[in-house]
Design an enzyme around this catalytic site. Sequence first.
Site, PDB file in Angstrom:
ATOM      1  N   SER A 113     -11.820 -31.603   1.803  1.00 43.56           N
ATOM      2  CA  SER A 113     -11.862 -32.639   0.669  1.00 43.56           C
ATOM      3  C   SER A 113     -12.505 -32.493  -0.775  1.00 43.56           C
ATOM      4  O   SER A 113     -12.410 -33.423  -0.506  1.00 43.56           O
ATOM      5  CB  SER A 113     -13.000 -33.511   2.553  1.00 43.56           C
ATOM      6  OG  SER A 113     -14.392 -32.603   2.868  1.00 43.56           O
ATOM      7  N   SER A 114     -13.160 -31.070  -0.488  1.00 40.93           N
ATOM      8  CA  SER A 114     -13.607 -31.515  -2.227  1.00 40.93           C
ATOM      9  C   SER A 114     -12.737 -30.709  -3.099  1.00 40.93           C
ATOM     10  O   SER A 114     -11.992 -29.063  -2.506  1.00 40.93           O
ATOM     11  CB  SER A 114     -14.650 -31.388  -2.478  1.00 40.93           C
ATOM     12  OG  SER A 114     -15.301 -29.881  -1.672  1.00 40.93           O
ATOM     13  N   CYS A 115     -12.660 -30.482  -4.591  1.00 38.83           N
ATOM     14  CA  CYS A 115     -12.132 -29.938  -4.898  1.00 38.83           C
ATOM     15  C   CYS A 115     -12.769 -29.467  -6.235  1.00 38.83           C
ATOM     16  O   CYS A 115     -12.181 -29.032  -7.237  1.00 38.83           O
ATOM     17  CB  CYS A 115     -10.238 -30.073  -5.227  1.00 38.83           C
ATOM     18  SG  CYS A 115     -10.478 -31.853  -6.268  1.00 38.83           S
ATOM     19  N   GLY A 116     -13.916 -30.161  -6.427  1.00 37.26           N
ATOM     20  CA  GLY A 116     -14.665 -29.949  -7.511  1.00 37.26           C
ATOM     21  C   GLY A 116     -15.938 -28.600  -7.313  1.00 37.26           C
ATOM     22  O   GLY A 116     -15.452 -27.870  -7.970  1.00 37.26           O
ATOM     23  N   LEU A 117     -15.180 -28.385  -5.979  1.00 35.72           N
ATOM     24  CA  LEU A 117     -17.269 -27.488  -6.099  1.00 35.72           C
ATOM     25  C   LEU A 117     -16.035 -25.752  -6.469  1.00 35.72           C
ATOM     26  O   LEU A 117     -14.397 -25.235  -5.233  1.00 35.72           O
ATOM     27  CB  LEU A 117     -17.516 -26.505  -5.022  1.00 35.72           C
ATOM     28  CG  LEU A 117     -18.561 -27.592  -5.085  1.00 35.72           C
ATOM     29  CD1 LEU A 117     -19.455 -27.897  -4.015  1.00 35.72           C
ATOM     30  CD2 LEU A 117     -19.530 -28.116  -6.075  1.00 35.72           C
TER      31      LEU A 117
END
Length: 279
Positions: A113-117
């Site tokens: 659900s996150s792609c920034g890390l």
Amino acid sequence: MGRVTERRRTIRIRDGAVSARPDTLVAEEPMEIRLNGKPLAITMRTPGDDFALAAGFLVSEGVLATGSDVQSIVYCAGAKDDGSNTYNVVDVRLAPGVPVPDITLERNVYTTSSCGLCGKASLDAVRTTARFPISDTPPVRVEPALLSGLPDRLRAAQQVFDRTGGLHAAALFSEDGEMLDIREDVGRHNAVDKLVGRALRQDLLPLSRAILLVSGRASFELAQKAVMAGIPVLAAVSAPSSLAVDLAAETGLTLVGFLRGTSMNVYAGDERIALHTGV
């Protein structure tokens, strides 16, 4: 309620002969996970074990650690404009006193659900939120011969795969090779969440003496889910990613890849594998 499989018309070509026939396909539908009524994530999954999927996802997010952390898990009524229920929206209510994470676009989430890390930030996120440090678990020693037999047992237990050929699977085994549970889904990560969620709801976490076997490759996400559930050994029939190996080395997870027949590669945590070679 969505079905696990659906039928679709297909044109079949075999040795030049053409025919029309129905084919059985694995169902894929979106599921929205809400936390205390607020939207948290959407995953594409095979319907079934939806409550376990939501619970397992929240274990991997660091929100849940025990069954008592959950007050209720329900399908949201009136999910469609006409008031009917799609059974594709699940709301997890936390028990009183359980901290509610900040659900914002900038929240510190490190799953799909996150792609920034990435890289170091992802490793740090898992290390700082893991409730069950693998280094603190009782010693587990696994014979290579035991691991070698697990993929065939996983495949033999894939009932829906036999009908569709389109599902991944994940299974939990004891250190003695007993199959404890198996789940199938269009996504490996969902299959693992379903396993972990079922274990959470049975108050079995941490799974400190279990072996997790997954079809396909071992991604960072799957290694993360194993670590968050306190699973000491993760094995995959295909390759791991570089970040999965880094996470395994960082957390003490035993990571085995290319588990095919009597061959396998041990990428981290080889102290849990009875090598008998002096390596």
